[in-house]
Write an enzyme that holds these catalytic residues in place. Structure first.
Site, mmCIF file in Angstrom:
data_model
loop_
_atom_site.group_PDB
_atom_site.id
_atom_site.type_symbol
_atom_site.label_atom_id
_atom_site.label_comp_id
_atom_site.label_asym_id
_atom_site.label_seq_id
_atom_site.Cartn_x
_atom_site.Cartn_y
_atom_site.Cartn_z
ATOM 1 N N HIS A 237 -12.831 11.732 -6.945
ATOM 2 C CA HIS A 237 -12.779 10.748 -8.156
ATOM 3 C C HIS A 237 -13.894 10.168 -8.530
ATOM 4 O O HIS A 237 -13.797 9.228 -9.318
ATOM 5 C CB HIS A 237 -11.552 9.883 -7.591
ATOM 6 C CG HIS A 237 -10.339 10.106 -7.411
ATOM 7 N ND1 HIS A 237 -9.253 9.334 -7.086
ATOM 8 C CD2 HIS A 237 -9.648 11.373 -7.736
ATOM 9 C CE1 HIS A 237 -8.226 10.261 -7.222
ATOM 10 N NE2 HIS A 237 -8.559 11.503 -7.390
ATOM 11 N N TYR B 268 -15.029 -2.292 -14.044
ATOM 12 C CA TYR B 268 -15.582 -1.311 -13.100
ATOM 13 C C TYR B 268 -16.991 -1.898 -12.494
ATOM 14 O O TYR B 268 -17.183 -1.689 -11.317
ATOM 15 C CB TYR B 268 -15.697 -0.068 -13.777
ATOM 16 C CG TYR B 268 -14.639 0.989 -13.835
ATOM 17 C CD1 TYR B 268 -14.120 1.526 -12.570
ATOM 18 C CD2 TYR B 268 -13.636 0.819 -14.736
ATOM 19 C CE1 TYR B 268 -12.900 2.283 -12.345
ATOM 20 C CE2 TYR B 268 -12.322 1.625 -14.708
ATOM 21 C CZ TYR B 268 -12.180 2.136 -13.284
ATOM 22 O OH TYR B 268 -10.859 2.961 -13.433
ATOM 23 N N GLN C 93 -11.059 10.181 -2.171
ATOM 24 C CA GLN C 93 -10.707 9.741 -3.489
ATOM 25 C C GLN C 93 -11.361 8.452 -3.618
ATOM 26 O O GLN C 93 -11.411 7.856 -4.788
ATOM 27 C CB GLN C 93 -9.142 9.143 -3.444
ATOM 28 C CG GLN C 93 -8.274 10.577 -3.310
ATOM 29 C CD GLN C 93 -6.825 10.248 -2.888
ATOM 30 O OE1 GLN C 93 -6.101 10.408 -4.019
ATOM 31 N NE2 GLN C 93 -6.616 9.864 -1.687
ATOM 32 N N ARG D 49 -16.022 -4.060 -9.675
ATOM 33 C CA ARG D 49 -15.737 -3.471 -8.462
ATOM 34 C C ARG D 49 -16.998 -2.824 -7.968
ATOM 35 O O ARG D 49 -17.127 -2.714 -6.659
ATOM 36 C CB ARG D 49 -14.574 -2.222 -9.063
ATOM 37 C CG ARG D 49 -13.240 -2.558 -9.201
ATOM 38 C CD ARG D 49 -12.283 -1.660 -9.466
ATOM 39 N NE ARG D 49 -12.360 -0.546 -8.363
ATOM 40 C CZ ARG D 49 -11.865 0.504 -8.693
ATOM 41 N NH1 ARG D 49 -11.367 0.943 -9.850
ATOM 42 N NH2 ARG D 49 -11.810 1.495 -7.709
HETATM 43 P P1 OAD Z 1 -3.051 3.656 -2.629
HETATM 44 O O1 OAD Z 1 -3.180 2.245 -2.786
HETATM 45 O O2 OAD Z 1 -2.112 4.683 -3.341
HETATM 46 O O3 OAD Z 1 -2.711 3.757 -1.126
HETATM 47 C C1 OAD Z 1 -3.468 3.197 -0.034
HETATM 48 C C2 OAD Z 1 -2.706 3.698 1.168
HETATM 49 O O4 OAD Z 1 -3.421 3.124 2.418
HETATM 50 C C3 OAD Z 1 -1.278 3.124 1.557
HETATM 51 O O5 OAD Z 1 -0.389 4.142 1.927
HETATM 52 C C4 OAD Z 1 -1.517 1.910 2.586
HETATM 53 O O6 OAD Z 1 -0.194 1.801 3.537
HETATM 54 C C5 OAD Z 1 -2.609 2.498 3.330
HETATM 55 N N1 OAD Z 1 -3.329 1.434 4.089
HETATM 56 C C6 OAD Z 1 -3.563 0.248 3.792
HETATM 57 N N2 OAD Z 1 -4.314 -0.406 4.670
HETATM 58 C C7 OAD Z 1 -4.826 0.473 5.459
HETATM 59 C C8 OAD Z 1 -5.673 0.714 6.500
HETATM 60 N N3 OAD Z 1 -6.192 -0.573 7.054
HETATM 61 N N4 OAD Z 1 -5.734 1.822 7.292
HETATM 62 C C9 OAD Z 1 -5.125 3.001 6.683
HETATM 63 N N5 OAD Z 1 -4.377 2.971 5.861
HETATM 64 C C10 OAD Z 1 -4.308 1.724 5.280
HETATM 65 O O7 OAD Z 1 -4.373 4.376 -2.397
HETATM 66 P P2 OAD Z 1 -4.575 5.773 -2.675
HETATM 67 O O8 OAD Z 1 -4.044 6.675 -2.019
HETATM 68 O O9 OAD Z 1 -6.270 6.019 -2.474
HETATM 69 O O10 OAD Z 1 -7.236 6.716 -8.783
HETATM 70 O O11 OAD Z 1 -4.795 5.971 -4.260
HETATM 71 C C11 OAD Z 1 -5.089 7.280 -4.839
HETATM 72 C C12 OAD Z 1 -5.846 7.067 -6.446
HETATM 73 O O12 OAD Z 1 -4.679 6.156 -7.228
HETATM 74 C C13 OAD Z 1 -6.898 6.283 -6.405
HETATM 75 O O13 OAD Z 1 -7.929 7.049 -6.065
HETATM 76 C C14 OAD Z 1 -6.839 5.501 -7.737
HETATM 77 C C15 OAD Z 1 -5.362 5.236 -7.681
HETATM 78 O O14 OAD Z 1 -4.856 5.083 -8.929
HETATM 79 C C16 OAD Z 1 -7.671 6.405 -9.861
HETATM 80 O O15 OAD Z 1 -7.780 5.204 -10.169
HETATM 81 C C17 OAD Z 1 -7.708 7.534 -10.850
#
Ligand code: OAD
Length: 251
Positions: free
Chosen positions: A124, A68, A106, A71
């Site tokens: 988060h 972390y 998030q 990051r």
């Molecule tokens: P994800 O990695 O699950 O999803 C990222 C999304 O962003 C995907 O649907 C991609 O297609 C999209 N994406 C990629 N590049 C992009 C761009 N330039 N513009 C727009 N969209 C783009 O990430 P989260 O949805 O944030 O939690 O994940 C949710 C949670 O799961 C996180 O907060 C984290 C993770 O596990 C914890 O760590 C508790």
């Protein structure tokens, strides 16, 4: 890029309360990896159960806190992108005409705040707040130096400190959840940006917004499991789509 923005731009122009939800994709163009990208995502390289759970920290606090902190320092070296800037622009325009804007994120990288967004709720938590697992003393850590030793020690009692992020199996911050629930029940446009929408509570937000009568828009280069719920899906990167959408709405 040619997107059919007219309908969504029109909704944004007349909205009284815009709610934006962001995920890792909103920061991708700043150079921060997403979680679920098949090649570059954190969870393609690491097992979330070994890094993002209270048990993982209990078993190996040095490994978890080092990851972390890495990051945190990587995010500190990144800059907000054009998508972040577009959200600042629309928040300011809404403030000028007395409309409401709520940003639920998030993301734990603070890029929205660094770009200038004001009404941001971190669902988060944050990579920059570290708290003692003993006395709960919390401190802001926004210097680029590593927080060594791992796990970092509490200045107050010497206990182990952890990042104030939400791990799997943990409760979300109550104030952020309350703000989200209130915002979703009163919004007339809901914009989901750069999230796979697989993690709750965000996975349920589009349905709640739709039940409240909001016009729902997804901004994502890829379809998600929830795409069918949205009135419009704008396929593209946040850094391309959001400036175009905001300019069309404010123009
Ligand atoms: P994800 O990695 O699950 O999803 C990222 C999304 O962003 C995907 O649907 C991609 O297609 C999209 N994406 C990629 N590049 C992009 C761009 N330039 N513009 C727009 N969209 C783009 O990430 P989260 O949805 O944030 O939690 O994940 C949710 C949670 O799961 C996180 O907060 C984290 C993770 O596990 C914890 O760590 C508790």
């Amino acid at each position: 890029m040619t997107l059919n923005l007219a309908e969504s731009a029109g909704r944004l122009r007349s909205a009284t309360h815009l709610v934006v939800v962001t995920g890792a994709g909103a920061s991708a163009e700043s150079g921060i990896p997403t979680f679920r990208d098949a090649l570059s995502g954190h969870w393609a390289k690491y097992d979330p159960m070994q890094l993002a759970t209270p048990q993982a920290f209990e078993n190996n606090p040095a490994l978890v806190s080092r990851w972390y902190d890495r990051r945190r320092r990587d995010a500190l070296a990144c800059q907000p992108n054009a998508g972040h800037a577009a959200l600042v622009k629309i928040e300011q325009a809404y403030a000028a005409r007395g409309a409401r804007f709520t940003l639920l994120t998030q993301n734990v990288d603070r890029l929205h705040q660094r770009a200038g967004s004001r009404n941001v709720h971190e669902l988060h938590g944050s990579l920059y707040r570290w708290r003692c697992t003993g006395c709960q003393h919390a401190a802001l850590e926004d210097r680029p130096e590593p927080l060594e030793p791992y796990p970092p020690r509490c200045a107050n009692c010497g206990g182990s400190r952890r990042p104030s992020v939400v791990w799997f199996g943990e409760m979300l911050p109550e104030d952020a959840v309350a703000a989200a629930e209130h915002a979703l029940s009163t919004c007339d446009v809901y914009l989901s940006v750069g999230t796979s929408s697989v993690v709750y509570p965000v996975a349920g937000f589009a349905q709640t917004a739709q039940d409240a009568g909001a016009w729902c828009v997804e901004v994502n280069p890829e379809p998600t499991d929830l795409s069918g719920l949205f009135h419009q899906c704008l396929r593209g990167k946040a850094g391309d789509v959001l400036p175009e959408l905001v300019d069309a709405a404010l123009g």
